[in-house]
Write a protein that holds these residues in place. Structure first.
Motif, mmCIF file in Angstrom:
data_model
loop_
_atom_site.group_PDB
_atom_site.id
_atom_site.type_symbol
_atom_site.label_atom_id
_atom_site.label_comp_id
_atom_site.label_asym_id
_atom_site.label_seq_id
_atom_site.Cartn_x
_atom_site.Cartn_y
_atom_site.Cartn_z
ATOM 1 N N THR A 56 -52.979 41.854 4.253
ATOM 2 C CA THR A 56 -52.668 40.953 3.147
ATOM 3 C C THR A 56 -51.239 40.434 3.294
ATOM 4 O O THR A 56 -50.459 40.977 4.080
ATOM 5 N N THR A 57 -50.923 39.411 2.495
ATOM 6 C CA THR A 57 -49.575 38.842 2.603
ATOM 7 C C THR A 57 -48.830 38.741 1.281
ATOM 8 O O THR A 57 -47.607 38.711 1.264
ATOM 9 N N ARG A 58 -49.554 38.667 0.159
ATOM 10 C CA ARG A 58 -48.908 38.404 -1.120
ATOM 11 C C ARG A 58 -49.165 39.472 -2.171
ATOM 12 O O ARG A 58 -48.268 39.855 -2.912
ATOM 13 N N ILE A 59 -50.380 39.946 -2.272
ATOM 14 C CA ILE A 59 -50.770 40.858 -3.349
ATOM 15 C C ILE A 59 -49.959 42.151 -3.263
ATOM 16 O O ILE A 59 -49.695 42.671 -2.179
ATOM 17 N N ARG A 60 -49.510 42.610 -4.434
ATOM 18 C CA ARG A 60 -48.805 43.902 -4.474
ATOM 19 C C ARG A 60 -49.841 45.013 -4.357
ATOM 20 O O ARG A 60 -50.987 44.872 -4.793
ATOM 21 N N LEU A 61 -49.431 46.137 -3.800
ATOM 22 C CA LEU A 61 -50.329 47.260 -3.542
ATOM 23 C C LEU A 61 -49.771 48.501 -4.214
ATOM 24 O O LEU A 61 -48.584 48.801 -4.075
ATOM 25 N N GLY A 62 -50.619 49.220 -4.951
ATOM 26 C CA GLY A 62 -50.110 50.369 -5.680
ATOM 27 C C GLY A 62 -51.054 51.554 -5.706
ATOM 28 O O GLY A 62 -52.255 51.424 -5.506
ATOM 29 N N ILE A 63 -50.477 52.706 -5.979
ATOM 30 C CA ILE A 63 -51.213 53.949 -6.215
ATOM 31 C C ILE A 63 -51.252 54.171 -7.713
ATOM 32 O O ILE A 63 -50.230 54.135 -8.386
ATOM 33 N N SER A 64 -52.442 54.438 -8.231
ATOM 34 C CA SER A 64 -52.571 54.707 -9.674
ATOM 35 C C SER A 64 -53.512 55.880 -9.906
ATOM 36 O O SER A 64 -54.692 55.700 -9.936
ATOM 37 N N VAL A 65 -53.036 56.976 -10.074
ATOM 38 C CA VAL A 65 -51.707 57.540 -9.895
ATOM 39 C C VAL A 65 -51.793 58.670 -8.900
ATOM 40 O O VAL A 65 -52.855 59.245 -8.712
ATOM 41 N N THR A 66 -50.651 59.009 -8.298
ATOM 42 C CA THR A 66 -50.626 60.149 -7.397
ATOM 43 C C THR A 66 -50.298 61.407 -8.203
ATOM 44 O O THR A 66 -49.690 61.336 -9.267
ATOM 45 N N ASN A 67 -50.709 62.532 -7.701
ATOM 46 C CA ASN A 67 -50.546 63.808 -8.393
ATOM 47 C C ASN A 67 -49.468 64.622 -7.677
ATOM 48 O O ASN A 67 -49.672 65.056 -6.546
ATOM 49 N N PRO A 68 -48.311 64.851 -8.306
ATOM 50 C CA PRO A 68 -47.230 65.579 -7.641
ATOM 51 C C PRO A 68 -47.517 67.063 -7.440
ATOM 52 O O PRO A 68 -46.749 67.736 -6.755
ATOM 53 N N VAL A 69 -48.607 67.551 -7.990
ATOM 54 C CA VAL A 69 -48.977 68.947 -7.756
ATOM 55 C C VAL A 69 -49.745 69.079 -6.445
ATOM 56 O O VAL A 69 -49.525 70.015 -5.675
ATOM 57 N N THR A 70 -50.627 68.141 -6.175
ATOM 58 C CA THR A 70 -51.451 68.224 -4.962
ATOM 59 C C THR A 70 -50.881 67.437 -3.790
ATOM 60 O O THR A 70 -51.305 67.623 -2.662
ATOM 61 N N ARG A 71 -49.944 66.534 -4.047
ATOM 62 C CA ARG A 71 -49.302 65.760 -2.972
ATOM 63 C C ARG A 71 -47.792 65.915 -3.152
ATOM 64 O O ARG A 71 -47.225 65.413 -4.109
ATOM 65 N N HIS A 72 -47.152 66.612 -2.219
ATOM 66 C CA HIS A 72 -45.728 66.923 -2.351
ATOM 67 C C HIS A 72 -44.903 65.644 -2.505
ATOM 68 O O HIS A 72 -45.154 64.633 -1.840
ATOM 69 N N LEU A 73 -43.919 65.687 -3.401
ATOM 70 C CA LEU A 73 -43.120 64.505 -3.708
ATOM 71 C C LEU A 73 -42.394 63.930 -2.496
ATOM 72 O O LEU A 73 -42.245 62.705 -2.383
ATOM 73 N N THR A 74 -41.953 64.776 -1.575
ATOM 74 C CA THR A 74 -41.255 64.251 -0.403
ATOM 75 C C THR A 74 -42.212 63.481 0.505
ATOM 76 O O THR A 74 -41.822 62.470 1.107
ATOM 77 N N VAL A 75 -43.452 63.932 0.609
ATOM 78 C CA VAL A 75 -44.454 63.223 1.402
ATOM 79 C C VAL A 75 -44.804 61.903 0.730
ATOM 80 O O VAL A 75 -44.910 60.865 1.385
ATOM 81 N N THR A 76 -44.956 61.936 -0.590
ATOM 82 C CA THR A 76 -45.224 60.711 -1.350
ATOM 83 C C THR A 76 -44.076 59.712 -1.192
ATOM 84 O O THR A 76 -44.309 58.518 -0.968
ATOM 85 N N ALA A 77 -42.847 60.195 -1.290
ATOM 86 C CA ALA A 77 -41.681 59.316 -1.158
ATOM 87 C C ALA A 77 -41.630 58.686 0.230
ATOM 88 O O ALA A 77 -41.364 57.478 0.353
ATOM 89 N N ALA A 78 -41.881 59.473 1.263
ATOM 90 C CA ALA A 78 -41.853 58.937 2.626
ATOM 91 C C ALA A 78 -42.955 57.904 2.829
ATOM 92 O O ALA A 78 -42.731 56.854 3.452
ATOM 93 N N ALA A 79 -44.138 58.171 2.299
ATOM 94 C CA ALA A 79 -45.251 57.224 2.421
ATOM 95 C C ALA A 79 -44.936 55.931 1.680
ATOM 96 O O ALA A 79 -45.140 54.829 2.210
ATOM 97 N N ALA A 80 -44.438 56.035 0.458
ATOM 98 C CA ALA A 80 -44.114 54.846 -0.335
ATOM 99 C C ALA A 80 -42.992 54.039 0.317
ATOM 100 O O ALA A 80 -43.048 52.807 0.352
ATOM 101 N N TYR A 81 -41.988 54.724 0.847
ATOM 102 C CA TYR A 81 -40.877 54.030 1.511
ATOM 103 C C TYR A 81 -41.370 53.276 2.743
ATOM 104 O O TYR A 81 -41.021 52.113 2.961
#
Length: 96
Positions: A56-81
């Motif tokens: 895609t080129t324009r549409i924003r892409l999001g996670i709704s919602v991630t779970n910080p208990v089952t997905r470690h915040l540092t892994v989530t941050a690295a993926a989002a970055y």
């Protein structure tokens, strides 16, 4: 104030179908495509978002919602970055 529309897509279909649906949403003018994040129910959200980012080129892409208990915040941050870098900032992250 402008009216905008988003679409929620749960990854119950193959990734190729999610790409097709997201491209369609982008072509129809939707602002954001949100994917669910459940390691037990659906296909891997961040892998799918990477495929959407490349397709895609324009549409924003999001996670709704991630779970910080089952997905470690540092892994989530690295993926989002990484996705934000790949999409020039088109990524949104919901944490709950």
């Amino acid at each position: 104030m402008a009216l905008s529309f988003s679409v929620g897509i749960y990854q119950t279909a193959p990734v190729a179908e999610v790409i097709r649906l997201t491209r369609l949403a982008e072509d129809l003018g939707f602002e954001t495509a949100w994917l669910g994040d459940s390691q037990c129910l659906w296909r891997e959200a961040y892998v799918t978002l990477g495929a959407l980012a490349a397709s895609t080129t324009r549409i924003r892409l999001g996670i709704s919602v991630t779970n910080p208990v089952t997905r470690h915040l540092t892994v989530t941050a690295a993926a989002a970055y990484s996705l934000a870098e790949l999409t020039d900032g088109r990524v949104l992250l919901g944490i709950g």
